[in-house]
Design a protein around this motif. Sequence first.
Motif, PDB file in Angstrom:
ATOM      1  N   PHE A 181      37.553  38.336  39.952  1.00 15.15           N
ATOM      2  CA  PHE A 181      38.148  38.754  38.681  1.00 15.15           C
ATOM      3  C   PHE A 181      39.371  39.662  38.835  1.00 15.15           C
ATOM      4  O   PHE A 181      40.035  39.957  37.844  1.00 15.15           O
ATOM      5  CB  PHE A 181      37.106  39.467  37.811  1.00 15.15           C
ATOM      6  CG  PHE A 181      36.101  38.547  37.189  1.00 15.15           C
ATOM      7  CD1 PHE A 181      36.359  37.934  35.981  1.00 15.15           C
ATOM      8  CD2 PHE A 181      34.890  38.275  37.825  1.00 15.15           C
ATOM      9  CE1 PHE A 181      35.439  37.079  35.395  1.00 15.15           C
ATOM     10  CE2 PHE A 181      33.959  37.411  37.251  1.00 15.15           C
ATOM     11  CZ  PHE A 181      34.232  36.815  36.036  1.00 15.15           C
ATOM     12  N   CYS A 223      40.696  35.146  36.109  1.00 20.50           N
ATOM     13  CA  CYS A 223      39.407  34.579  35.724  1.00 20.50           C
ATOM     14  C   CYS A 223      39.091  33.418  36.660  1.00 20.50           C
ATOM     15  O   CYS A 223      39.838  32.426  36.694  1.00 20.50           O
ATOM     16  CB  CYS A 223      39.436  34.078  34.275  1.00 20.50           C
ATOM     17  SG  CYS A 223      37.856  33.330  33.763  1.00 20.50           S
ATOM     18  N   LEU A 261      38.901  30.040  34.693  1.00 20.76           N
ATOM     19  CA  LEU A 261      39.903  30.088  33.634  1.00 20.76           C
ATOM     20  C   LEU A 261      39.887  28.855  32.737  1.00 20.76           C
ATOM     21  O   LEU A 261      39.844  28.973  31.507  1.00 20.76           O
ATOM     22  CB  LEU A 261      41.295  30.267  34.236  1.00 20.76           C
ATOM     23  CG  LEU A 261      42.451  30.335  33.235  1.00 20.76           C
ATOM     24  CD1 LEU A 261      42.247  31.490  32.264  1.00 20.76           C
ATOM     25  CD2 LEU A 261      43.777  30.470  33.963  1.00 20.76           C
ATOM     26  N   ALA A 273      36.882  28.889  30.657  1.00 20.84           N
ATOM     27  CA  ALA A 273      36.895  29.988  29.683  1.00 20.84           C
ATOM     28  C   ALA A 273      37.797  29.663  28.504  1.00 20.84           C
ATOM     29  O   ALA A 273      37.524  30.067  27.369  1.00 20.84           O
ATOM     30  CB  ALA A 273      37.348  31.277  30.361  1.00 20.84           C
ATOM     31  N   SER A 294      35.159  29.904  25.629  1.00 18.96           N
ATOM     32  CA  SER A 294      35.226  31.366  25.664  1.00 18.96           C
ATOM     33  C   SER A 294      34.065  32.016  24.916  1.00 18.96           C
ATOM     34  O   SER A 294      33.585  33.083  25.299  1.00 18.96           O
ATOM     35  CB  SER A 294      36.559  31.850  25.079  1.00 18.96           C
ATOM     36  OG  SER A 294      36.680  31.454  23.723  1.00 18.96           O
ATOM     37  N   CYS A 332      32.591  34.040  28.096  1.00 18.28           N
ATOM     38  CA  CYS A 332      32.975  35.460  28.076  1.00 18.28           C
ATOM     39  C   CYS A 332      31.763  36.380  27.859  1.00 18.28           C
ATOM     40  O   CYS A 332      31.671  37.428  28.511  1.00 18.28           O
ATOM     41  CB  CYS A 332      34.055  35.700  27.038  1.00 18.28           C
ATOM     42  SG  CYS A 332      35.611  34.849  27.450  1.00 18.28           S
ATOM     43  N   HIS A 391      30.228  36.858  31.181  1.00 18.73           N
ATOM     44  CA  HIS A 391      30.923  37.843  32.005  1.00 18.73           C
ATOM     45  C   HIS A 391      30.565  39.268  31.580  1.00 18.73           C
ATOM     46  O   HIS A 391      30.371  40.145  32.415  1.00 18.73           O
ATOM     47  CB  HIS A 391      32.439  37.640  31.891  1.00 18.73           C
ATOM     48  CG  HIS A 391      32.894  36.321  32.427  1.00 18.73           C
ATOM     49  ND1 HIS A 391      34.134  35.784  32.137  1.00 18.73           N
ATOM     50  CD2 HIS A 391      32.279  35.425  33.225  1.00 18.73           C
ATOM     51  CE1 HIS A 391      34.255  34.633  32.736  1.00 18.73           C
ATOM     52  NE2 HIS A 391      33.139  34.386  33.399  1.00 18.73           N
ATOM     53  N   PRO A 394      38.504  38.851  25.391  1.00 20.33           N
ATOM     54  CA  PRO A 394      39.084  37.728  26.135  1.00 20.33           C
ATOM     55  C   PRO A 394      40.581  37.602  25.856  1.00 20.33           C
ATOM     56  O   PRO A 394      41.013  37.659  24.702  1.00 20.33           O
ATOM     57  CB  PRO A 394      38.322  36.512  25.603  1.00 20.33           C
ATOM     58  CG  PRO A 394      37.119  37.060  24.907  1.00 20.33           C
ATOM     59  CD  PRO A 394      37.522  38.407  24.408  1.00 20.33           C
ATOM     60  N   CYS A 444      42.132  39.978  30.642  1.00 25.28           N
ATOM     61  CA  CYS A 444      41.085  40.295  29.675  1.00 25.28           C
ATOM     62  C   CYS A 444      40.751  41.776  29.861  1.00 25.28           C
ATOM     63  O   CYS A 444      40.971  42.337  30.936  1.00 25.28           O
ATOM     64  CB  CYS A 444      39.844  39.434  29.914  1.00 25.28           C
ATOM     65  SG  CYS A 444      40.123  37.649  29.753  1.00 25.28           S
TER      66      CYS A 444
END
Length: 230
Positions: free
Chosen positions: A148, A165, A168, A171, A175, A179, A182, A204, A211
């Motif tokens: 990250f 990310c 990515l 995400a 998301s 997210c 995460h 995000p 982020c």
Amino acid sequence: MTRTDQTAGEQPRRQALLEVLRTSDTPLGVTQLADRLRIHPNTVRFHLDALVRDALIDRRLEQPTGPGRPRTVYTPHPGMDRGGQRQYHLLAKILLGQLSTDPDAGGAAEAAGRTWGGHLVDQVAPTRQPGVAEATHRLTAMMTDLGFAPEPEGDPAERIRLRHCPFLELAEEYSSTLCPLHLGLMRGALTAIRAPITATSLEPFAERDACIAHLSPTRAHPPQTANRSA
């Protein structure tokens, strides 16, 4: 020629060796393989050594049927072929797509993240509790290992910029599910080490290149204030 180019050029010959061994009813030696593929025995030995290292074939000594030294022979390693492409991105997309159908997809994802965060973070001894600085360091170390590229901001840190990310493309599409996972990773890690801080939220794509994860003291550990005399 780069090492990558050289390795790519060696793959067809190693694949050919594998195919010959897999289609043979009996173990084969270097000379037999060289004759079948019409290449030099030393070249065969080089590629066989690499295939043995990769656990794709097995090497053993064959018991002699007469005078002379035992012959070294090769057989394919039992089990599924571990070569070829992997489709982990597709697998992740399938699982995220299925998870996103859950009425509380975000909550389920965060719970999964909490479990794994507690497992992935570098633990502390059960007899002590880390301070804010150490907890932040352990959290950012975990997030660094996961890819990250975290950047804590503030002293003590009030937020962490996540500049990369590792998921990515997923995400961007999922998301609302990924997210929270995460965020759960961070919360689970901080809970597992009994940190005096927690991750309160994750924004995000809050910035063009990052982020933002926000941190704050836990209720059980309010921020300390200096004592003032009356």
